[in-house]
Motif scaffolding. Sequence first.
Motif, PDB file in Angstrom:
ATOM      1  N   ILE A  49       0.848  -1.205   0.000  1.00 10.60           N
ATOM      2  CA  ILE A  49       0.000   0.000   0.000  1.00 10.60           C
ATOM      3  C   ILE A  49       0.882   1.252   0.000  1.00 10.60           C
ATOM      4  N   GLY A  50       1.957   1.236   0.770  1.00  8.53           N
ATOM      5  CA  GLY A  50       2.884   2.368   0.800  1.00  8.53           C
ATOM      6  C   GLY A  50       3.548   2.605  -0.542  1.00  8.53           C
ATOM      7  N   VAL A  51       3.964   1.521  -1.204  1.00  9.56           N
ATOM      8  CA  VAL A  51       4.572   1.648  -2.533  1.00  9.56           C
ATOM      9  C   VAL A  51       3.544   2.192  -3.519  1.00  9.56           C
ATOM     10  N   TRP A  52       2.333   1.638  -3.487  1.00 10.30           N
ATOM     11  CA  TRP A  52       1.281   2.061  -4.417  1.00 10.30           C
ATOM     12  C   TRP A  52       0.910   3.529  -4.207  1.00 10.30           C
ATOM     13  N   LEU A  53       0.713   3.939  -2.942  1.00 11.54           N
ATOM     14  CA  LEU A  53       0.398   5.346  -2.668  1.00 11.54           C
ATOM     15  C   LEU A  53       1.551   6.261  -3.075  1.00 11.54           C
ATOM     16  N   GLY A  54       2.780   5.820  -2.831  1.00 12.89           N
ATOM     17  CA  GLY A  54       3.953   6.606  -3.214  1.00 12.89           C
ATOM     18  C   GLY A  54       4.065   6.785  -4.721  1.00 12.89           C
ATOM     19  N   MET A  55       3.698   5.741  -5.460  1.00 10.89           N
ATOM     20  CA  MET A  55       3.743   5.832  -6.922  1.00 10.89           C
ATOM     21  C   MET A  55       2.879   6.985  -7.416  1.00 10.89           C
ATOM     22  N   TYR A  56       1.687   7.090  -6.888  1.00  9.10           N
ATOM     23  CA  TYR A  56       0.757   8.092  -7.403  1.00  9.10           C
ATOM     24  C   TYR A  56       0.905   9.441  -6.718  1.00  9.10           C
ATOM     25  N   PHE A  57       1.323   9.459  -5.467  1.00  9.98           N
ATOM     26  CA  PHE A  57       1.534  10.731  -4.776  1.00  9.98           C
ATOM     27  C   PHE A  57       2.726  11.468  -5.383  1.00  9.98           C
ATOM     28  N   PHE A  58       3.825  10.734  -5.622  1.00  3.27           N
ATOM     29  CA  PHE A  58       5.034  11.339  -6.171  1.00  3.27           C
ATOM     30  C   PHE A  58       5.093  11.269  -7.697  1.00  3.27           C
ATOM     31  N   ARG A  59       4.090  10.646  -8.310  1.00  8.58           N
ATOM     32  CA  ARG A  59       4.062  10.418  -9.764  1.00  8.58           C
ATOM     33  C   ARG A  59       5.365   9.776 -10.220  1.00  8.58           C
ATOM     34  N   HIS A  60       5.652   8.651  -9.602  1.00  6.72           N
ATOM     35  CA  HIS A  60       6.912   7.960  -9.841  1.00  6.72           C
ATOM     36  C   HIS A  60       6.641   6.501 -10.193  1.00  6.72           C
ATOM     37  N   LYS A  61       7.239   6.045 -11.252  1.00 10.84           N
ATOM     38  CA  LYS A  61       7.106   4.669 -11.749  1.00 10.84           C
ATOM     39  C   LYS A  61       5.712   4.378 -12.304  1.00 10.84           C
ATOM     40  N   THR A  62       4.934   5.392 -12.600  1.00  8.58           N
ATOM     41  CA  THR A  62       3.572   5.178 -13.093  1.00  8.58           C
ATOM     42  C   THR A  62       3.533   4.835 -14.580  1.00  8.58           C
ATOM     43  N   ARG A  63       4.641   4.966 -15.265  1.00 12.66           N
ATOM     44  CA  ARG A  63       4.700   4.572 -16.678  1.00 12.66           C
ATOM     45  C   ARG A  63       5.254   3.161 -16.851  1.00 12.66           C
ATOM     46  N   HIS A  64       5.714   2.574 -15.766  1.00  9.92           N
ATOM     47  CA  HIS A  64       6.286   1.233 -15.818  1.00  9.92           C
ATOM     48  C   HIS A  64       5.169   0.210 -15.637  1.00  9.92           C
ATOM     49  N   LYS A  65       4.909  -0.578 -16.678  1.00 10.37           N
ATOM     50  CA  LYS A  65       3.847  -1.595 -16.607  1.00 10.37           C
ATOM     51  C   LYS A  65       4.087  -2.576 -15.469  1.00 10.37           C
ATOM     52  N   LEU A  66       5.359  -2.882 -15.209  1.00  2.00           N
ATOM     53  CA  LEU A  66       5.690  -3.795 -14.120  1.00  2.00           C
ATOM     54  C   LEU A  66       5.150  -3.273 -12.788  1.00  2.00           C
ATOM     55  N   PHE A  67       5.181  -1.973 -12.597  1.00  2.08           N
ATOM     56  CA  PHE A  67       4.683  -1.381 -11.359  1.00  2.08           C
ATOM     57  C   PHE A  67       3.174  -1.158 -11.397  1.00  2.08           C
ATOM     58  N   THR A  68       2.661  -0.637 -12.513  1.00  2.00           N
ATOM     59  CA  THR A  68       1.231  -0.315 -12.570  1.00  2.00           C
ATOM     60  C   THR A  68       0.354  -1.561 -12.547  1.00  2.00           C
ATOM     61  N   ILE A  69       0.909  -2.693 -12.965  1.00  3.59           N
ATOM     62  CA  ILE A  69       0.165  -3.953 -12.906  1.00  3.59           C
ATOM     63  C   ILE A  69       0.625  -4.783 -11.718  1.00  3.59           C
ATOM     64  N   GLY A  70       1.928  -4.824 -11.489  1.00  5.93           N
ATOM     65  CA  GLY A  70       2.494  -5.684 -10.457  1.00  5.93           C
ATOM     66  C   GLY A  70       2.108  -5.328  -9.038  1.00  5.93           C
ATOM     67  N   ILE A  71       2.192  -4.060  -8.677  1.00  4.03           N
ATOM     68  CA  ILE A  71       1.883  -3.654  -7.297  1.00  4.03           C
ATOM     69  C   ILE A  71       0.402  -3.884  -6.980  1.00  4.03           C
ATOM     70  N   PRO A  72      -0.551  -3.454  -7.835  1.00  3.27           N
ATOM     71  CA  PRO A  72      -1.955  -3.777  -7.534  1.00  3.27           C
ATOM     72  C   PRO A  72      -2.218  -5.284  -7.481  1.00  3.27           C
ATOM     73  N   LEU A  73      -1.526  -6.059  -8.293  1.00  2.00           N
ATOM     74  CA  LEU A  73      -1.673  -7.513  -8.256  1.00  2.00           C
ATOM     75  C   LEU A  73      -1.182  -8.079  -6.920  1.00  2.00           C
ATOM     76  N   ILE A  74      -0.084  -7.544  -6.424  1.00  2.00           N
ATOM     77  CA  ILE A  74       0.416  -7.959  -5.112  1.00  2.00           C
ATOM     78  C   ILE A  74      -0.596  -7.604  -4.031  1.00  2.00           C
ATOM     79  N   ILE A  75      -1.164  -6.399  -4.091  1.00  2.00           N
ATOM     80  CA  ILE A  75      -2.168  -5.982  -3.110  1.00  2.00           C
ATOM     81  C   ILE A  75      -3.373  -6.918  -3.159  1.00  2.00           C
ATOM     82  N   PHE A  76      -3.834  -7.237  -4.354  1.00  2.00           N
ATOM     83  CA  PHE A  76      -4.978  -8.140  -4.518  1.00  2.00           C
ATOM     84  C   PHE A  76      -4.686  -9.511  -3.903  1.00  2.00           C
ATOM     85  N   CYS A  77      -3.496 -10.050  -4.180  1.00  2.00           N
ATOM     86  CA  CYS A  77      -3.126 -11.359  -3.630  1.00  2.00           C
ATOM     87  C   CYS A  77      -3.013 -11.308  -2.109  1.00  2.00           C
TER      88      CYS A  77
END
Length: 88
Positions: A49-77
């Motif tokens: 959750i911290g990584v995901w919130l940081g991605m969008y708060f700081f607008r960092h790594k949001t263009r990386h598919k590995l992060f935009t798909i991977g982190i929410p997938l980890i949260i879901f699991c």
Amino acid sequence: MNKIEIIALLTLNVFSFVLMGIDKYKALHKLWRISEKTFFFLALFGGSIGVWLGMYFFRHKTRHKLFTIGIPLIIFCQILLFFYIKVW
């Protein structure tokens, strides 16, 4: 979850969030970066959750598919695992 587990989880998520901000700063100033493996390690062990919130708060790594798909997938699991442990 007991109080110590909740505090540890919150601490890990705050740490993950702050680390995402530090990496954004380092990216802007062309400094030595924090490894993507570090962010995935933190996410897998409870800081997702911290990584995901940081991605969008700081607008960092949001263009990386590995992060935009991977982190929410980890949260879901993690949510599925949590409910599996609590219900079964």
